[in-house]
Design a protein around this motif. Sequence first.
Motif, PDB file in Angstrom:
ATOM      1  N   LEU A   1       4.974  -4.070   1.277  1.00 41.00           N
ATOM      2  CA  LEU A   1       3.630  -4.548   0.976  1.00 41.00           C
ATOM      3  C   LEU A   1       2.628  -3.402   0.996  1.00 41.00           C
ATOM      4  O   LEU A   1       1.853  -3.217   0.049  1.00 41.00           O
ATOM      5  N   ILE A   2       2.629  -2.610   2.062  1.00 38.03           N
ATOM      6  CA  ILE A   2       1.648  -1.540   2.184  1.00 38.03           C
ATOM      7  C   ILE A   2       1.815  -0.520   1.063  1.00 38.03           C
ATOM      8  O   ILE A   2       0.842  -0.099   0.425  1.00 38.03           O
ATOM      9  N   LYS A   3       3.051  -0.120   0.799  1.00 36.21           N
ATOM     10  CA  LYS A   3       3.275   0.908  -0.220  1.00 36.21           C
ATOM     11  C   LYS A   3       2.888   0.407  -1.608  1.00 36.21           C
ATOM     12  O   LYS A   3       2.304   1.150  -2.405  1.00 36.21           O
ATOM     13  N   GLN A   4       3.207  -0.860  -1.914  1.00 38.97           N
ATOM     14  CA  GLN A   4       2.854  -1.367  -3.239  1.00 38.97           C
ATOM     15  C   GLN A   4       1.344  -1.533  -3.381  1.00 38.97           C
ATOM     16  O   GLN A   4       0.771  -1.191  -4.425  1.00 38.97           O
ATOM     17  N   VAL A   5       0.690  -2.050  -2.343  1.00 30.97           N
ATOM     18  CA  VAL A   5      -0.764  -2.215  -2.409  1.00 30.97           C
ATOM     19  C   VAL A   5      -1.441  -0.858  -2.541  1.00 30.97           C
ATOM     20  O   VAL A   5      -2.373  -0.690  -3.339  1.00 30.97           O
ATOM     21  N   ALA A   6      -0.969   0.130  -1.773  1.00 34.87           N
ATOM     22  CA  ALA A   6      -1.551   1.475  -1.869  1.00 34.87           C
ATOM     23  C   ALA A   6      -1.391   2.035  -3.275  1.00 34.87           C
ATOM     24  O   ALA A   6      -2.337   2.597  -3.856  1.00 34.87           O
ATOM     25  N   GLY A   7      -0.200   1.876  -3.854  1.00 37.21           N
ATOM     26  CA  GLY A   7       0.025   2.365  -5.214  1.00 37.21           C
ATOM     27  C   GLY A   7      -0.835   1.654  -6.233  1.00 37.21           C
ATOM     28  O   GLY A   7      -1.420   2.289  -7.131  1.00 37.21           O
ATOM     29  N   ASP A   8      -0.955   0.325  -6.114  1.00 41.87           N
ATOM     30  CA  ASP A   8      -1.766  -0.440  -7.059  1.00 41.87           C
ATOM     31  C   ASP A   8      -3.240  -0.067  -6.952  1.00 41.87           C
ATOM     32  O   ASP A   8      -3.937   0.077  -7.965  1.00 41.87           O
ATOM     33  N   LEU A   9      -3.740   0.091  -5.720  1.00 42.91           N
ATOM     34  CA  LEU A   9      -5.140   0.459  -5.540  1.00 42.91           C
ATOM     35  C   LEU A   9      -5.416   1.869  -6.059  1.00 42.91           C
ATOM     36  O   LEU A   9      -6.483   2.133  -6.637  1.00 42.91           O
ATOM     37  N   ALA A  10      -4.461   2.781  -5.862  1.00 48.15           N
ATOM     38  CA  ALA A  10      -4.649   4.153  -6.357  1.00 48.15           C
ATOM     39  C   ALA A  10      -4.764   4.178  -7.871  1.00 48.15           C
ATOM     40  O   ALA A  10      -5.545   4.966  -8.433  1.00 48.15           O
ATOM     41  N   ARG A  11      -4.009   3.315  -8.548  1.00 48.21           N
ATOM     42  CA  ARG A  11      -4.112   3.247 -10.008  1.00 48.21           C
ATOM     43  C   ARG A  11      -5.413   2.589 -10.457  1.00 48.21           C
ATOM     44  O   ARG A  11      -6.025   3.006 -11.440  1.00 48.21           O
ATOM     45  N   GLU A  12      -5.859   1.586  -9.719  1.00 48.20           N
ATOM     46  CA  GLU A  12      -7.081   0.874 -10.098  1.00 48.20           C
ATOM     47  C   GLU A  12      -8.323   1.703  -9.806  1.00 48.20           C
ATOM     48  O   GLU A  12      -9.276   1.713 -10.596  1.00 48.20           O
ATOM     49  N   LEU A  13      -8.321   2.413  -8.669  1.00 47.54           N
ATOM     50  CA  LEU A  13      -9.499   3.163  -8.215  1.00 47.54           C
ATOM     51  C   LEU A  13      -9.099   4.611  -7.961  1.00 47.54           C
ATOM     52  O   LEU A  13      -8.721   4.977  -6.853  1.00 47.54           O
ATOM     53  N   PRO A  14      -9.172   5.466  -8.968  1.00 50.90           N
ATOM     54  CA  PRO A  14      -8.695   6.859  -8.839  1.00 50.90           C
ATOM     55  C   PRO A  14      -9.403   7.661  -7.751  1.00 50.90           C
ATOM     56  O   PRO A  14      -8.855   8.667  -7.282  1.00 50.90           O
ATOM     57  N   ASN A  15     -10.604   7.235  -7.329  1.00 50.60           N
ATOM     58  CA  ASN A  15     -11.313   7.976  -6.289  1.00 50.60           C
ATOM     59  C   ASN A  15     -10.689   7.792  -4.910  1.00 50.60           C
ATOM     60  O   ASN A  15     -10.990   8.544  -3.978  1.00 50.60           O
ATOM     61  N   LEU A  16      -9.834   6.784  -4.760  1.00 48.70           N
ATOM     62  CA  LEU A  16      -9.189   6.575  -3.465  1.00 48.70           C
ATOM     63  C   LEU A  16      -8.171   7.688  -3.208  1.00 48.70           C
ATOM     64  O   LEU A  16      -7.208   7.832  -3.949  1.00 48.70           O
ATOM     65  N   LYS A  17      -8.399   8.444  -2.159  1.00 47.90           N
ATOM     66  CA  LYS A  17      -7.504   9.549  -1.817  1.00 47.90           C
ATOM     67  C   LYS A  17      -6.850   9.364  -0.450  1.00 47.90           C
ATOM     68  O   LYS A  17      -5.841  10.010  -0.162  1.00 47.90           O
ATOM     69  N   THR A  18      -7.415   8.498   0.378  1.00 46.94           N
ATOM     70  CA  THR A  18      -6.940   8.334   1.741  1.00 46.94           C
ATOM     71  C   THR A  18      -6.547   6.883   1.981  1.00 46.94           C
ATOM     72  O   THR A  18      -7.339   5.972   1.737  1.00 46.94           O
ATOM     73  N   PHE A  19      -5.309   6.687   2.483  1.00 46.11           N
ATOM     74  CA  PHE A  19      -4.810   5.353   2.788  1.00 46.11           C
ATOM     75  C   PHE A  19      -4.397   5.343   4.258  1.00 46.11           C
ATOM     76  O   PHE A  19      -3.467   6.059   4.655  1.00 46.11           O
TER      77      PHE A  19
END
Length: 467
Positions: free
Chosen positions: A279-297
């Motif tokens: 769950l965490i890895k998929q959500v992190a990957g999906d959010l990174a694609r949606e919001l490119p400014n996200l650099k820290t998880f």
Amino acid sequence: MPQPSVINDLLSAITDNRIFGERRKPRRASRETLVEMIEALLGGRGEASATEKAGDFLRAYRDLDYAGRTFVFRTLAHDYGPHAETLKAAAEAYIAAPGEAAAKALQKAAEPRRVELFRRLNNITGGTQALVALRLELMERIAHHPDLWVVDDDLKRLFNAWFNRGFLDLREIDWQTSAAILEKIIRYEAVHAINGWDDLRRRIDVPDRRLFGFFHPRLGDEPLIFVEVALSGAIPTAIGPVLAEDRTPIDPRAATTATFYSISNCQDGLRGISFGSFLIKQVAGDLARELPNLKTFVTLSPVPGFAKWLREEAARPTSAVDTPTRDLLERLDHDPAFLTDPALAKAAEVALMPLAAHYLTVARDAKGRVIDPVARFHLGNGARLEQIDFNADPSERGIKNAFGMMVNYRYVLADVEKNHEAFVGDGKVIATPAITKLARTVKVAERPPSDAPRQLAPPKKSEPVEG
């Protein structure tokens, strides 16, 4: 522990007349009848016959009392393992003439008969839910009936196959999601209680907050696990600002950090089946694609075992806890609101932060594992221990479990696999240099073989606390 009525209600819903025809008047089956029903279910060949027999068995189980259900589990444990003579013959055949056919025959002979029973129950409508409910009751009995672990082991292996990532459906849950699911989110939240609909709306109906959950097609709208995410411009160091009612949301496109601040498993009957890492890895990957400014998880995680470990450690004459810290612990026990006293809070921070670093990175349980279950989860997923936050959760629960401390675990997506291998393969905790350095300041004396733990005196509630 779930009340029996919860299990009964679930089994009643599964075995009502919408699935199995007219509901019969409850009549408790005898032990002989239960065994006959198990044999009939295992012996059936036709699909319609198997469905009817599975329904009969679940109805009978539903109407049993605690002792009757325990009898079912013990019968499955003792009488429905592999057939000893068949297994012996298959093993001897394989030793005499190894080969694919002999190996398959050996594998088939080694499978407990109860596994096929579980498969047949799983095939009917509602059967998966029934088995999850059954396992929950089974786990509650293992402490008193350790012979039942073999049944739990079989169910756990089946669940690991049936609930693997390929079958799971990731959904974003928002204010437009069905009320039935939203009610379950409120009920299942296990880390930071959701205080009604307004509180839920603040967590999912604002642009910088997200909630994602895994679902399984056989469980319908029952979530398996969900994670709440806060988008921000920096790593949060306390839960209060994340959950504040008067918080001003930010534009998610300006956020640089995604924080997983609450992860809740929803089905106790699936305990030990890992969904969180996916769950965490998929959500992190999906959010990174949606919001490119996200650099820290990162996470903002509780430390549920720290206070318990520290008190036990303090009770040993040769331990990581020195005498001044033992005295301080007794003062903190006297004053659970110590964080509101600046001098006492500062003394606690100076004394407890190195011990928290030691607890998370060095201390091990009797099995040689990192002690804290949340730490094991995130470190096992490949996260890095990023920072320890003092005065991060001043709630009653936060004080009781960890003296108000929380932890940030950081998921650097490029390093997740490497960190996972280091932790699982070598037992190495990946942490920032600051935490590693802090942990090294704790000196632990060797425990002599005869070292018997002493007990700290319980706090005297009438004794005044000095500021």
